[in-house]
Motif scaffolding. Structure first.
Motif, PDB file in Angstrom:
ATOM      1  N   GLY A  85       0.798  -1.218   0.000  1.00 22.66           N
ATOM      2  CA  GLY A  85       0.000   0.000   0.000  1.00 22.66           C
ATOM      3  C   GLY A  85       0.826   1.260   0.000  1.00 22.66           C
ATOM      4  O   GLY A  85       0.328   2.308   0.387  1.00 22.66           O
ATOM      5  N   GLY A  86       2.078   1.151  -0.417  1.00 25.70           N
ATOM      6  CA  GLY A  86       2.930   2.332  -0.452  1.00 25.70           C
ATOM      7  C   GLY A  86       2.531   3.293  -1.553  1.00 25.70           C
ATOM      8  O   GLY A  86       1.622   3.030  -2.345  1.00 25.70           O
ATOM      9  N   LYS A  87       3.232   4.399  -1.617  1.00 29.44           N
ATOM     10  CA  LYS A  87       2.918   5.444  -2.584  1.00 29.44           C
ATOM     11  C   LYS A  87       3.177   5.002  -4.025  1.00 29.44           C
ATOM     12  O   LYS A  87       2.446   5.380  -4.930  1.00 29.44           O
ATOM     13  CB  LYS A  87       3.753   6.683  -2.258  1.00 29.44           C
ATOM     14  CG  LYS A  87       3.395   7.900  -3.045  1.00 29.44           C
ATOM     15  CD  LYS A  87       4.156   9.107  -2.535  1.00 29.44           C
ATOM     16  CE  LYS A  87       3.798  10.335  -3.330  1.00 29.44           C
ATOM     17  NZ  LYS A  87       4.522  11.517  -2.864  1.00 29.44           N
ATOM     18  N   TYR A  88       4.218   4.181  -4.252  1.00 28.89           N
ATOM     19  CA  TYR A  88       4.587   3.787  -5.615  1.00 28.89           C
ATOM     20  C   TYR A  88       4.610   2.277  -5.834  1.00 28.89           C
ATOM     21  O   TYR A  88       4.041   1.777  -6.779  1.00 28.89           O
ATOM     22  CB  TYR A  88       5.973   4.338  -5.974  1.00 28.89           C
ATOM     23  CG  TYR A  88       6.048   5.829  -5.959  1.00 28.89           C
ATOM     24  CD1 TYR A  88       5.438   6.588  -6.951  1.00 28.89           C
ATOM     25  CD2 TYR A  88       6.723   6.502  -4.949  1.00 28.89           C
ATOM     26  CE1 TYR A  88       5.493   7.970  -6.942  1.00 28.89           C
ATOM     27  CE2 TYR A  88       6.789   7.877  -4.928  1.00 28.89           C
ATOM     28  CZ  TYR A  88       6.184   8.608  -5.925  1.00 28.89           C
ATOM     29  OH  TYR A  88       6.244   9.964  -5.913  1.00 28.89           O
ATOM     30  N   ARG A  89       5.322   1.576  -4.979  1.00 30.51           N
ATOM     31  CA  ARG A  89       5.623   0.162  -5.225  1.00 30.51           C
ATOM     32  C   ARG A  89       4.476  -0.764  -4.827  1.00 30.51           C
ATOM     33  O   ARG A  89       3.710  -0.470  -3.925  1.00 30.51           O
ATOM     34  CB  ARG A  89       6.879  -0.242  -4.449  1.00 30.51           C
ATOM     35  CG  ARG A  89       8.114   0.514  -4.893  1.00 30.51           C
ATOM     36  CD  ARG A  89       9.282   0.232  -3.984  1.00 30.51           C
ATOM     37  NE  ARG A  89       9.759  -1.123  -4.086  1.00 30.51           N
ATOM     38  CZ  ARG A  89      10.724  -1.514  -4.908  1.00 30.51           C
ATOM     39  NH1 ARG A  89      11.311  -0.650  -5.678  1.00 30.51           N
ATOM     40  NH2 ARG A  89      11.105  -2.757  -4.931  1.00 30.51           N
ATOM     41  N   ARG A  90       4.432  -1.890  -5.540  1.00 29.85           N
ATOM     42  CA  ARG A  90       3.574  -3.013  -5.180  1.00 29.85           C
ATOM     43  C   ARG A  90       4.415  -4.268  -5.384  1.00 29.85           C
ATOM     44  O   ARG A  90       5.439  -4.248  -6.056  1.00 29.85           O
ATOM     45  CB  ARG A  90       2.314  -3.086  -6.047  1.00 29.85           C
ATOM     46  CG  ARG A  90       1.363  -1.916  -5.889  1.00 29.85           C
ATOM     47  CD  ARG A  90       0.672  -1.952  -4.515  1.00 29.85           C
ATOM     48  NE  ARG A  90      -0.278  -0.859  -4.364  1.00 29.85           N
ATOM     49  CZ  ARG A  90       0.021   0.340  -3.914  1.00 29.85           C
ATOM     50  NH1 ARG A  90       1.259   0.649  -3.583  1.00 29.85           N
ATOM     51  NH2 ARG A  90      -0.903   1.272  -3.790  1.00 29.85           N
ATOM     52  N   HIS A  91       3.984  -5.362  -4.802  1.00 25.09           N
ATOM     53  CA  HIS A  91       4.726  -6.599  -4.950  1.00 25.09           C
ATOM     54  C   HIS A  91       3.781  -7.783  -5.081  1.00 25.09           C
ATOM     55  O   HIS A  91       2.578  -7.669  -4.812  1.00 25.09           O
ATOM     56  CB  HIS A  91       5.681  -6.808  -3.775  1.00 25.09           C
ATOM     57  CG  HIS A  91       4.976  -6.976  -2.459  1.00 25.09           C
ATOM     58  ND1 HIS A  91       4.589  -5.904  -1.685  1.00 25.09           N
ATOM     59  CD2 HIS A  91       4.577  -8.084  -1.791  1.00 25.09           C
ATOM     60  CE1 HIS A  91       3.999  -6.351  -0.588  1.00 25.09           C
ATOM     61  NE2 HIS A  91       3.967  -7.675  -0.641  1.00 25.09           N
TER      62      HIS A  91
END
Length: 116
Positions: A85-91
């Motif tokens: 749920g970060g500003k840019y990254r997903r995994h």
């Protein structure tokens, strides 16, 4: 400070276990097959993939392998396989070789490159 090579990192990953090593190698093969002119470098404890711009990376952990998407937050995740749920990254966490196909990783790689 010495820079770790991809092969040195792979040797370290092999120590985590054969499953993690195999998953990382499968991800690398899929990236090379899916994205033309991809380059790899060791960064942040994993292998970062670039094709003009960094778009993804693969990281091995004791219980799973994580494929990180640099601008994953902008991907329209209609299949619902992205985590974070970060500003840019997903995994995306992979626990077995079957997850690569079941979670449509090749499709996400293309989307990640477009998002970058």
């Amino acid at each position: 400070m010495t820079t770790k090579t991809v092969q040195t990192l792979l040797d370290d990953i092999r120590l985590l276990g054969d499953e993690q090593y195999s998953l990382v190698e499968s991800v690398r093969a899929l990236v090379r097959k899916t994205i033309p002119h991809v380059s790899e470098e060791v960064k942040y404890g994993g292998i970062i993939f670039s094709s003009g711009v960094q778009f993804s990376g693969v990281f091995a952990y004791k219980q799973h392998v994580s494929v990180e998407f640099s601008y994953g937050a902008t991907i329209d995740d209609t299949l619902g396989h992205l985590e974070g749920g970060g500003k840019y990254r997903r995994h995306m966490k992979l626990y077995s070789a079957e997850d690569i196909k079941a979670k449509h990783l090749a499709q996400y790689l293309v989307l990640a490159l477009k998002a970058a």
